[in-house]
Design an enzyme around this catalytic site. Structure first.
Site, PDB file in Angstrom:
ATOM      1  N   ALA A  13      92.545  55.560  13.258  1.00 24.17           N
ATOM      2  CA  ALA A  13      91.689  55.821  12.095  1.00 24.17           C
ATOM      3  C   ALA A  13      91.423  57.330  12.097  1.00 24.17           C
ATOM      4  O   ALA A  13      91.908  58.051  12.974  1.00 24.17           O
ATOM      5  CB  ALA A  13      90.398  55.017  12.202  1.00 24.17           C
ATOM      6  N   VAL A  14      90.622  57.800  11.166  1.00 26.83           N
ATOM      7  CA  VAL A  14      90.538  59.253  10.974  1.00 26.83           C
ATOM      8  C   VAL A  14      89.978  59.989  12.202  1.00 26.83           C
ATOM      9  O   VAL A  14      90.475  61.065  12.565  1.00 26.83           O
ATOM     10  CB  VAL A  14      89.767  59.585   9.671  1.00 26.83           C
ATOM     11  CG1 VAL A  14      88.333  59.141   9.752  1.00 26.83           C
ATOM     12  CG2 VAL A  14      89.857  61.047   9.346  1.00 26.83           C
ATOM     13  N   LYS A 186      74.208  59.426  23.459  1.00 32.44           N
ATOM     14  CA  LYS A 186      74.721  59.444  22.073  1.00 32.44           C
ATOM     15  C   LYS A 186      73.834  58.590  21.166  1.00 32.44           C
ATOM     16  O   LYS A 186      73.532  58.967  20.035  1.00 32.44           O
ATOM     17  CB  LYS A 186      76.164  58.938  22.053  1.00 32.44           C
ATOM     18  CG  LYS A 186      76.754  58.719  20.661  1.00 32.44           C
ATOM     19  CD  LYS A 186      76.781  60.020  19.855  1.00 32.44           C
ATOM     20  CE  LYS A 186      77.618  59.981  18.597  1.00 32.44           C
ATOM     21  NZ  LYS A 186      77.531  58.858  17.718  1.00 32.44           N
ATOM     22  N   HIS A 189      70.771  60.501  20.472  1.00 35.59           N
ATOM     23  CA  HIS A 189      71.138  61.523  19.472  1.00 35.59           C
ATOM     24  C   HIS A 189      71.076  60.922  18.058  1.00 35.59           C
ATOM     25  O   HIS A 189      70.500  61.503  17.142  1.00 35.59           O
ATOM     26  CB  HIS A 189      72.546  62.054  19.769  1.00 35.59           C
ATOM     27  CG  HIS A 189      73.202  62.729  18.608  1.00 35.59           C
ATOM     28  ND1 HIS A 189      73.766  62.019  17.561  1.00 35.59           N
ATOM     29  CD2 HIS A 189      73.365  64.041  18.285  1.00 35.59           C
ATOM     30  CE1 HIS A 189      74.238  62.864  16.663  1.00 35.59           C
ATOM     31  NE2 HIS A 189      74.013  64.097  17.083  1.00 35.59           N
ATOM     32  N   ASN A 190      71.665  59.757  17.902  1.00 35.11           N
ATOM     33  CA  ASN A 190      71.677  59.144  16.574  1.00 35.11           C
ATOM     34  C   ASN A 190      70.273  58.768  16.123  1.00 35.11           C
ATOM     35  O   ASN A 190      69.930  58.908  14.947  1.00 35.11           O
ATOM     36  CB  ASN A 190      72.568  57.899  16.566  1.00 35.11           C
ATOM     37  CG  ASN A 190      74.042  58.244  16.555  1.00 35.11           C
ATOM     38  OD1 ASN A 190      74.425  59.306  17.034  1.00 35.11           O
ATOM     39  ND2 ASN A 190      74.862  57.365  16.035  1.00 35.11           N
ATOM     40  N   GLU A 193      68.665  61.785  14.979  1.00 36.49           N
ATOM     41  CA  GLU A 193      69.259  62.091  13.668  1.00 36.49           C
ATOM     42  C   GLU A 193      68.540  61.301  12.555  1.00 36.49           C
ATOM     43  O   GLU A 193      68.214  61.855  11.503  1.00 36.49           O
ATOM     44  CB  GLU A 193      70.743  61.732  13.737  1.00 36.49           C
ATOM     45  CG  GLU A 193      71.527  61.873  12.474  1.00 36.49           C
ATOM     46  CD  GLU A 193      72.964  61.352  12.673  1.00 36.49           C
ATOM     47  OE1 GLU A 193      73.597  61.674  13.699  1.00 36.49           O
ATOM     48  OE2 GLU A 193      73.437  60.591  11.806  1.00 36.49           O
ATOM     49  N   ARG A 448      40.601  42.049  25.971  1.00 39.84           N
ATOM     50  CA  ARG A 448      41.575  41.227  26.703  1.00 39.84           C
ATOM     51  C   ARG A 448      40.889  40.443  27.819  1.00 39.84           C
ATOM     52  O   ARG A 448      41.210  39.296  28.093  1.00 39.84           O
ATOM     53  CB  ARG A 448      42.692  42.100  27.283  1.00 39.84           C
ATOM     54  CG  ARG A 448      43.562  42.777  26.213  1.00 39.84           C
ATOM     55  CD  ARG A 448      44.642  43.657  26.839  1.00 39.84           C
ATOM     56  NE  ARG A 448      45.626  42.859  27.535  1.00 39.84           N
ATOM     57  CZ  ARG A 448      45.954  43.000  28.810  1.00 39.84           C
ATOM     58  NH1 ARG A 448      45.375  43.934  29.544  1.00 39.84           N
ATOM     59  NH2 ARG A 448      46.854  42.232  29.352  1.00 39.84           N
ATOM     60  N   TYR A 483      44.114  32.141  37.241  1.00 38.31           N
ATOM     61  CA  TYR A 483      44.569  31.127  36.284  1.00 38.31           C
ATOM     62  C   TYR A 483      44.598  31.735  34.892  1.00 38.31           C
ATOM     63  O   TYR A 483      43.900  32.700  34.597  1.00 38.31           O
ATOM     64  CB  TYR A 483      43.677  29.882  36.325  1.00 38.31           C
ATOM     65  CG  TYR A 483      42.415  29.968  35.499  1.00 38.31           C
ATOM     66  CD1 TYR A 483      41.282  30.603  36.003  1.00 38.31           C
ATOM     67  CD2 TYR A 483      42.363  29.412  34.231  1.00 38.31           C
ATOM     68  CE1 TYR A 483      40.132  30.677  35.259  1.00 38.31           C
ATOM     69  CE2 TYR A 483      41.199  29.499  33.474  1.00 38.31           C
ATOM     70  CZ  TYR A 483      40.090  30.121  33.985  1.00 38.31           C
ATOM     71  OH  TYR A 483      38.966  30.206  33.237  1.00 38.31           O
TER      72      TYR A 483
HETATM   73  P1  2AM Z   1      94.073  48.761  13.011  1.00 43.50           P
HETATM   74  O1  2AM Z   1      94.611  50.007  12.375  1.00 43.50           O
HETATM   75  O2  2AM Z   1      95.142  47.922  13.611  1.00 43.50           O
HETATM   76  O3  2AM Z   1      93.151  47.992  12.105  1.00 43.50           O
HETATM   77  C1  2AM Z   1      89.292  51.692  13.461  1.00 43.50           C
HETATM   78  O4  2AM Z   1      89.050  50.513  12.741  1.00 43.50           O
HETATM   79  C2  2AM Z   1      90.388  51.494  14.498  1.00 43.50           C
HETATM   80  O5  2AM Z   1      90.024  50.353  15.319  1.00 43.50           O
HETATM   81  C3  2AM Z   1      91.740  51.206  13.928  1.00 43.50           C
HETATM   82  O6  2AM Z   1      92.689  51.908  14.704  1.00 43.50           O
HETATM   83  C4  2AM Z   1      91.876  49.710  14.080  1.00 43.50           C
HETATM   84  O7  2AM Z   1      93.202  49.241  14.243  1.00 43.50           O
HETATM   85  C5  2AM Z   1      91.128  49.500  15.364  1.00 43.50           C
HETATM   86  N1  2AM Z   1      90.655  48.113  15.504  1.00 43.50           N
HETATM   87  C6  2AM Z   1      89.688  47.491  14.776  1.00 43.50           C
HETATM   88  N2  2AM Z   1      89.498  46.240  15.196  1.00 43.50           N
HETATM   89  C7  2AM Z   1      90.356  46.049  16.215  1.00 43.50           C
HETATM   90  C8  2AM Z   1      90.623  44.966  17.087  1.00 43.50           C
HETATM   91  N3  2AM Z   1      89.933  43.809  16.979  1.00 43.50           N
HETATM   92  N4  2AM Z   1      91.584  45.114  18.024  1.00 43.50           N
HETATM   93  C9  2AM Z   1      92.241  46.286  18.122  1.00 43.50           C
HETATM   94  N5  2AM Z   1      92.037  47.346  17.347  1.00 43.50           N
HETATM   95  C10 2AM Z   1      91.106  47.233  16.405  1.00 43.50           C
END
Ligand code: 2AM
Length: 485
Positions: A13-14, A186, A189-190, A193, A448, A483
């Site tokens: 993914a990205v 992390k 952090h969120n 945020e 209490r 008690y």
């Molecule tokens: P995919 O491209 O095969 O869907 C973000 O969603 C990333 O997580 C993607 O690379 C996705 O793979 C992967 N992903 C999501 N669910 C998954 C799962 N149950 N098993 C393996 N990869 C998973």
């Protein structure tokens, strides 16, 4: 096949793609793999085109064969089951000393469990926070790794090379601690945020509804704020959002429905704070504020039924904008103080040795909460590594003192005008509670003890001695330790 890849990354993914490109920019040979294998070739033929040190694997076996030993495999897949599934898939292929890294937003108890599981098999595990969104992943995220301490030297160079850098050039990545510590930091952090965003939204609401400022005027105010103590990514993007117009020349922000979404990390932070008994009230309010916003239909109905005051905010606009700025800064100090209180308690509970200045440094760049302010927090912990509470640091104490009149005016005026500012209010309530030597909990303990014989300690006796009063003359003098009523 030649073992020439420094690291494998699974999950295209990205975020995964951008981390690969970032690693490759820094001279690392990376092998890419994905559950849906066709995405490997898509990536090689698109974003990774022309880079002969980004390799594609079409099976786990092929990926393994390309990796130098000990093998380092980073997962950038959906948090939850996907991580466990991949761990099981990888296990038969791994040898002692190999390392799996989970760079997703996993919940820290999962990371604690997975670290123990892999270590029991002679393998190494890292769960790491990666913050900064797509842009951060590509050009420098904040990276917060925890897990098996022996794994840190294996990835330190890669991670510190690809991470964001502070203005002084220090990497926004360092070892956080054992097992789930990286993902805990992390998560916190969120949560912070969430708090920062809510504070900014309350400032916006006061400017917009209280002072009737236009988007242009608010854009100008945020532009100014971003030049001073509040200089930060979130103030900067707020400035830009307030100035952003669509093709029709209209402000996009005004067209957005006022119902907030959430993915759960703020909730996790709040749940953990309750589990640990830490009053992380501002993050809690920020989570609840999103929940209130989500009740859009009910709010619309209620707005026609429930009455508010007729008063409006008094005082000159310029002066009140400055009051809001100070209220925001003071509330932000409280929020970070609460966040670090939580980290300190979690470290005790989970046996982590956390470096608080180091954590502030990791958040200084790359991530969503990056700010000049975090540099001040790092300095406070450098001055005094065992600082009990950020509020007690000389610098922050003085800032709070100089902001407090403005802060009180903002909270009081908001209450008078009926403008909801839950985060500003809870921050002030915490500040006042924390600096109050004697709270009314004496009465609470009496209550209490009255109804449940829960006993109390006395101001004139050493701690640890417990007393019970027979308040009604009927209950006898037996306490609940003996008690339960
Ligand atoms: P995919 O491209 O095969 O869907 C973000 O969603 C990333 O997580 C993607 O690379 C996705 O793979 C992967 N992903 C999501 N669910 C998954 C799962 N149950 N098993 C393996 N990869 C998973």
């Amino acid at each position: 096949m030649e073992q020439r890849a420094d690291i494998a990354l699974i999950g295209l993914a990205v975020m995964g793609q951008n981390l690969i490109l970032n690693m490759n920019d820094h001279g690392y040979t990376v092998v890419a793999y994905n559950r849906t294998v066709s995405k490997v070739d898509d990536f090689l033929n698109d974003q990774a085109k022309g880079r002969d040190t980004i390799l594609g694997a079409h099976s786990i076996e092929e990926m393994m064969a390309l990796l130098k030993r000990p093998r380092k495999i980073m997962l950038m897949v959906k948090a939850g089951k996907a991580v466990d599934d991949f761990i099981e898939t990888l296990l038969p292929h791994l040898a002692s000393g190999d390392l799996i890294i989970d760079g997703g937003n996993s919940h820290f108890p999962d990371t604690i469990r997975r670290t123990k599981y892999l270590e029991s098999k002679g393998l190494l595990y890292i769960g790491t926070g990666v913050s900064g969104g797509e842009e951060g992943a590509r050009f420098g995220p904040s990276i917060m790794p925890g897990g098996s301490p022996q794994a840190w030297p294996l990835v330190k160079d890669i991670f510190q090379a690809i991470s964001a850098k502070t203005p002084a050039g220090e990497p926004c990545c360092d070892w956080v601690g054992e097992d789930g510590a990286g993902h805990y930091v992390k998560m916190t952090h969120n949560g912070i945020e969430y708090g920062d965003m809510q504070l900014i939204c309350e400032a916006y609401q006061l400017m917009k509804e209280g002072l009737h400022m236009t988007n242009e005027q608010m854009h100008a105010a945020f532009t100014e704020w971003n030049k001073g103590e509040l200089d930060s990514y979130l103030i900067e993007i707020t400035r830009d959002i307030l100035g952003y117009k669509d093709e029709q020349g209209e402000y996009v922000v005004d067209k957005i429905l006022d119902t907030a979404g959430q993915k759960g990390t703020g909730k996790w932070t709040t749940v953990s704070s309750l589990d640990l008994g830490m009053p992380v009230t501002l993050i809690g309010e920020a989570v609840y504020a999103r929940c209130v916003s989500a009740m859009k239909e009910e709010r619309v109905t209620a707005s026609a039924i429930l009455q508010g005051p007729k008063t409006t905010i008094e005082g000159g606009r310029e002066a009140f904008v400055e009051d809001i700025r100070k209220a925001l800064l003071a509330s932000k100090i409280v929020s970070y103080a609460q966040g670090f209180m939580l980290l300190r308690e979690a470290a005790k509970e989970y046996n982590w040795k956390l470096n608080y200045g180091g954590i502030a440094l990791m958040w200084r760049g790359g991530c969503i909460i990056r700010s000049v302010f975090l540099g001040k927090i790092k300095e406070a912990f450098e001055r005094q590594p065992d600082l009990v509470n950020l509020l007690l640091d000389g610098y922050f104490r003085d800032v709070l003192a100089s902001c407090q009149q403005s802060w009180r005016r903002v909270v009081a005026q908001a209450a008078q005008a009926g403008t909801p500012v839950p985060a500003f209010m809870t921050a002030l309530a915490f500040y006042d509670g924390y600096r109050t030597a004697r709270l009314p909990a004496n009465l609470l303990q009496a209550q209490r003890d009255y109804f449940g014989a829960h006993t109390y300690e006395r101001v004139d006796r050493p701690r640890g001695e417990f007393f019970h009063t027979n308040w009604t003359g009927r209950g006898g003098s037996v306490s609940a330790g003996v008690y339960t009523v």
